[in-house]
Structure formats: structure tokens, C-alpha cells
Design an enzyme around this catalytic site. Structure first.
Site, PDB file in Angstrom:
ATOM      1  N   ARG A 121     -72.143 -55.462  47.768  1.00 24.17           N
ATOM      2  CA  ARG A 121     -71.858 -56.933  48.036  1.00 24.17           C
ATOM      3  C   ARG A 121     -70.600 -57.024  48.732  1.00 24.17           C
ATOM      4  O   ARG A 121     -69.701 -56.598  48.223  1.00 24.17           O
ATOM      5  CB  ARG A 121     -72.481 -57.792  47.219  1.00 24.17           C
ATOM      6  CG  ARG A 121     -73.896 -57.845  46.450  1.00 24.17           C
ATOM      7  CD  ARG A 121     -73.980 -58.672  45.331  1.00 24.17           C
ATOM      8  NE  ARG A 121     -75.493 -58.739  44.801  1.00 24.17           N
ATOM      9  CZ  ARG A 121     -75.616 -57.785  43.951  1.00 24.17           C
ATOM     10  NH1 ARG A 121     -74.706 -57.027  43.490  1.00 24.17           N
ATOM     11  NH2 ARG A 121     -77.028 -57.708  43.350  1.00 24.17           N
TER      12      ARG A 121
ATOM     13  N   LYS B 141     -73.042 -59.181  40.253  1.00 27.45           N
ATOM     14  CA  LYS B 141     -73.910 -60.111  40.186  1.00 27.45           C
ATOM     15  C   LYS B 141     -74.478 -60.309  38.815  1.00 27.45           C
ATOM     16  O   LYS B 141     -75.003 -59.237  38.535  1.00 27.45           O
ATOM     17  CB  LYS B 141     -75.096 -60.243  41.325  1.00 27.45           C
ATOM     18  CG  LYS B 141     -75.781 -61.624  41.585  1.00 27.45           C
ATOM     19  CD  LYS B 141     -76.768 -61.508  42.896  1.00 27.45           C
ATOM     20  CE  LYS B 141     -77.143 -62.702  42.965  1.00 27.45           C
ATOM     21  NZ  LYS B 141     -78.256 -62.685  44.107  1.00 27.45           N
TER      22      LYS B 141
ATOM     23  N   HIS C 120     -74.229 -58.534  54.583  1.00 29.32           N
ATOM     24  CA  HIS C 120     -75.334 -57.903  53.758  1.00 29.32           C
ATOM     25  C   HIS C 120     -76.193 -57.079  54.388  1.00 29.32           C
ATOM     26  O   HIS C 120     -76.988 -56.423  53.598  1.00 29.32           O
ATOM     27  CB  HIS C 120     -75.729 -59.185  53.220  1.00 29.32           C
ATOM     28  CG  HIS C 120     -76.255 -59.101  51.730  1.00 29.32           C
ATOM     29  ND1 HIS C 120     -75.462 -58.877  50.572  1.00 29.32           N
ATOM     30  CD2 HIS C 120     -77.469 -59.222  51.461  1.00 29.32           C
ATOM     31  CE1 HIS C 120     -76.334 -58.719  49.522  1.00 29.32           C
ATOM     32  NE2 HIS C 120     -77.392 -58.952  49.960  1.00 29.32           N
TER      33      HIS C 120
ATOM     34  N   ARG D 244     -75.863 -53.635  53.253  1.00 27.45           N
ATOM     35  CA  ARG D 244     -76.253 -53.469  51.900  1.00 27.45           C
ATOM     36  C   ARG D 244     -77.733 -53.224  52.169  1.00 27.45           C
ATOM     37  O   ARG D 244     -78.396 -52.071  51.447  1.00 27.45           O
ATOM     38  CB  ARG D 244     -76.123 -54.637  51.093  1.00 27.45           C
ATOM     39  CG  ARG D 244     -76.790 -54.357  49.629  1.00 27.45           C
ATOM     40  CD  ARG D 244     -76.332 -55.508  48.722  1.00 27.45           C
ATOM     41  NE  ARG D 244     -76.998 -55.924  47.659  1.00 27.45           N
ATOM     42  CZ  ARG D 244     -76.557 -55.273  46.510  1.00 27.45           C
ATOM     43  NH1 ARG D 244     -75.921 -54.356  46.194  1.00 27.45           N
ATOM     44  NH2 ARG D 244     -77.479 -55.551  45.416  1.00 27.45           N
TER      45      ARG D 244
ATOM     46  N   HIS E 222     -80.004 -54.259  41.022  1.00 28.40           N
ATOM     47  CA  HIS E 222     -80.851 -55.267  40.762  1.00 28.40           C
ATOM     48  C   HIS E 222     -81.559 -55.067  39.481  1.00 28.40           C
ATOM     49  O   HIS E 222     -81.656 -53.992  38.854  1.00 28.40           O
ATOM     50  CB  HIS E 222     -82.119 -54.854  41.689  1.00 28.40           C
ATOM     51  CG  HIS E 222     -81.721 -54.939  43.202  1.00 28.40           C
ATOM     52  ND1 HIS E 222     -82.616 -54.723  44.174  1.00 28.40           N
ATOM     53  CD2 HIS E 222     -80.972 -55.965  43.614  1.00 28.40           C
ATOM     54  CE1 HIS E 222     -81.972 -54.818  45.256  1.00 28.40           C
ATOM     55  NE2 HIS E 222     -81.018 -55.716  44.830  1.00 28.40           N
TER      56      HIS E 222
ATOM     57  N   TYR F  79     -87.707 -53.486  50.116  1.00 27.84           N
ATOM     58  CA  TYR F  79     -87.148 -52.367  51.014  1.00 27.84           C
ATOM     59  C   TYR F  79     -88.321 -51.522  51.364  1.00 27.84           C
ATOM     60  O   TYR F  79     -88.353 -50.915  52.626  1.00 27.84           O
ATOM     61  CB  TYR F  79     -86.218 -51.663  50.511  1.00 27.84           C
ATOM     62  CG  TYR F  79     -84.979 -52.675  50.590  1.00 27.84           C
ATOM     63  CD1 TYR F  79     -84.357 -53.381  51.636  1.00 27.84           C
ATOM     64  CD2 TYR F  79     -84.330 -52.914  49.212  1.00 27.84           C
ATOM     65  CE1 TYR F  79     -83.258 -54.241  51.308  1.00 27.84           C
ATOM     66  CE2 TYR F  79     -83.313 -53.893  48.937  1.00 27.84           C
ATOM     67  CZ  TYR F  79     -82.657 -54.556  50.213  1.00 27.84           C
ATOM     68  OH  TYR F  79     -81.564 -55.467  49.812  1.00 27.84           O
TER      69      TYR F  79
END
Length: 333
Positions: free
Chosen positions: A142, A167, A273, A276, A299, A308
Site C-alpha cells: 500500500r 493495515k 493502489h 497493488r 489480507h 482478484y
């Protein structure tokens, strides 16, 4: 006889700032929470939050969704700020559920660039912004994770990047591209000269997370703690007033990416982003399993990574158009 003057209690928003800093939240979170709490109070005619509760919270959140038409993530941030106010500052329990009208979260697929498009955008960039953009794509970082990298987070021997406090306040390890090792090492040589000049002028300290500055009094001047991508100028820390060299501004990278995408003639909405998203999609195209990609991206839930799989150009579930399967056949229209 004069009565000793009593110390005036701190203003509510200053109490909020103090509570946020005790929790070691980032300056961005502090600014956002203070902004939402102020808006909540103003919306209700400057009533004190201790005299309000769930009905007023519901009214404000509904106003954001219906009248202001904010995104779901924005409404959630406002709710988190208000809950923080009641739980951590006012120490006031909220009885019952908050049943505000919720903003709808749009189901959008992420924008992904082809490998050729990635190359064209990167070729249209230069200097530090280009190096950061290559990390975003090559390591799946990120933007804020990239600009906050410290020297010690780059492990050249193991060819990996350690992402600290990503995150959700989680650490993770991701890949460091072989092609970036030499450029990064050359970049760090230049950064070290800047750091040494700062030290010679009586500066050279860097912001340290949490209580590390108290635990290790001299660590803020050590080379390994310096930012990989420092700002071009010294600035005053808004919390402490200490003059330091912060990391490069994320907005400068965002502007550089936007400009490069335009120069490259990419007819898509390209942001930092997007690199990414492209990193994840291209790994899946190369046959890496979904769990590996999940770990590299950091994640928490594999369902977040699964998005994805819906945008792969080719794969086990790819659909071939019937038009493409009828090369020589005449189609009645």
C-alpha cells in the site's frame, strides 16, 4: 485570602486527542476522529455528547448516508470515531444497537493494468516516485506502507520487505524484487548522506512508533530507524513540535502516478493502489495459489483476495466468447 485557582478541565476535543495518543493511533486517525466528533457535535447544535446517545448517533449517521451520500467506509469511520468518544473519553456505555440507515458498499472490481501497461506507466516516471511505484507493484505494498518503510525493513540478503504495522496493525513479510536491490542500495547511499548532514547540523532524529523513543533514547538518530524515502526538507512534528525529517509526502507520489498514466496513454483510472491490484492479479495469473497471495497482501480474510480471481484474463474458470469460437462460421444477424 485568595482561593487557589482551580485548573480548568481540558476541552473535549483535547481530551479526545490525549486518548488517541495514549492508544498510539496515527496522526491521520487522530485528525479524522477529531473531525468526525466535531461534525457530530455541530450537527446536534453543539450539544455535549454526554447528554446524547444512540438516537442522536443514528440521526447523524443516517444524515451522512441519506443527505451527504457518503461511502460506506466513510460512514464506518464516523461511527468508529463516535464510539471511541463514548468508550474511551466519556467512559459512557451505549445501551442497545445502533440502527442507522447504512451507506451501501458498491460492488466494484478493482482496476488492473496489464504487464505492458505497468511497464509504460513506470517508464513514464523517474526518481523517488518511480522507485516507490516499482515497490508498490513489485512487492504489493500500500502507498502508506511504502513511504513509511525504515532502513531496517529492507532485507536485501533474504530478498524480502518487512511491513511493520500494516493495515489492522499487523506485521507481514513480502517479496523484494531482485531488480530493485541495486537501485534501492544506491538510493540508500544518497539518503545516508542526507542523514549525516542532518546530524552534523544538530538534527537527524526521526519519529519512532509508540514508546520506543523512551525505551531507546538514542534510537531516533540511528541509521536503521531512518525512513527509506525521507522528505526533501525538515519539518516540525505537529504533536511534539520537534523538528525532524519526515517521510516523503504520499500526495507527491500520487500526483506522479497520475501524471505518468496520462503520459503513457492509459485509458483507465490509475492510482497508486492500482499497482497493488496488478501485483495480486499477475501473481495469480502466474499460477501462485490464493493463500500465498493473501499472505503477501496481508489480507485477514481470503475472501478479500478472492476478488482478484474474477478479473483474471485467462485461467481455469476463464470463459471464451462464442464469437471467438466461431472463426470461420458465418453468424446470422
Amino acid at each position: 485570602m485568595n482561593q487557589p485557582s482551580q485548573k480548568r478541565p481540558k476541552k473535549l476535543l483535547d481530551q479526545v486527542r490525549d486518548a488517541i495518543r495514549r492508544k498510539h493511533y496515527s496522526i491521520r486517525t487522530e485528525e479524522a476522529y477529531v473531525r468526525w466528533i466535531r461534525r457530530y457535535i455541530l450537527y446536534h447544535g453543539k450539544r455535549h455528547p454526554k447528554d446524547m446517545g444512540i438516537p442522536e448517533i443514528e440521526a447523524f449517521l443516517t444524515h451522512l448516508a441519506v443527505d451527504r451520500k457518503v461511502a460506506a467506509s466513510t460512514q464506518n469511520q464516523a461511527l468508529n470515531a463516535i464510539l471511541f468518544l463514548y468508550r474511551e473519553v466519556l467512559k459512557q456505555d451505549l445501551e442497545g444497537r445502533i440502527n442507522a440507515i447504512r451507506a451501501k458498499r458498491p460492488k466494484r472490481l478493482p482496476t488492473v493494468l496489464s504487464r505492458e501497461e505497468v511497464r509504460r506507466v513506470l517508464d513514464a516516471m523517474s526518481g523517488t516516485p518511480q522507485l516507490i511505484a516499482k515497490l508498490l507493484y513489485g512487492s504489493g505494498l500500500r502507498l502508506m506502507e511504502a513511504v513509511r518503510l525504515r532502513v531496517k525493513d529492507l532485507d536485501f540478503a533474504q530478498h524480502q520487505v518487512v511491513v511493520r504495522d500494516g493495515k489492522g496493525m499487523k506485521d507481514r513479510v513480502t517479496v523484494l524484487p531482485d531488480s530493485l536491490i541495486a537501485p534501492l542500495q544506491e538510493h540508500l547511499q544518497r539518503v545516508k548522506l542526507i542523514h549525516e548532514r542532518d546530524l552534523a547540523k544538530g538534527y537527524g532524529s526521526v519519529y519512532l512508533p509508540y514508546a520506543l523513543e523512551r525505551k531507546y533514547p538514542n534510537a531516533d538518530r540511528e541509521w536503521i530507524w531512518q525512513y527509506v524515502f525521507p522528505a526533501t526538507a525538515l519539518s516540525k512534528d505537529p504533536r511534539t513540535g520537534v523538528v525532524r525529517r519526515h517521510h516523503v509526502s504520499e500526495s507527491s507520489v500520487q500526483k506522479a502516478v497520475k501524471k505518468a498514466a496520462k503520459l503513457a496513454g492509459i485509458n483507465k483510472r490509475v492510482t497508486c493502489h492500482t499497482f497493488r491490484h496488478s501485483f495480486a492479479t499477475h501473481l495469480l495469473e502466474n499460477g501462485y495459489d490464493i493463500r500465498t497471495v493473501q499472505e503477501l497482501l496481508g489480507h485477514k480474510d481470503v475472501r478479500t483476495t478472492m476478488v482478484y480471481t474474477h478479473i483474471l484474463n485467462r485461467g481455469a474458470m476463464a470463459v471464451r466468447s462464442p464469437l471467438d469460437s466461431n472463426h470461420g462460421d458465418q453468424i446470422a444477424l
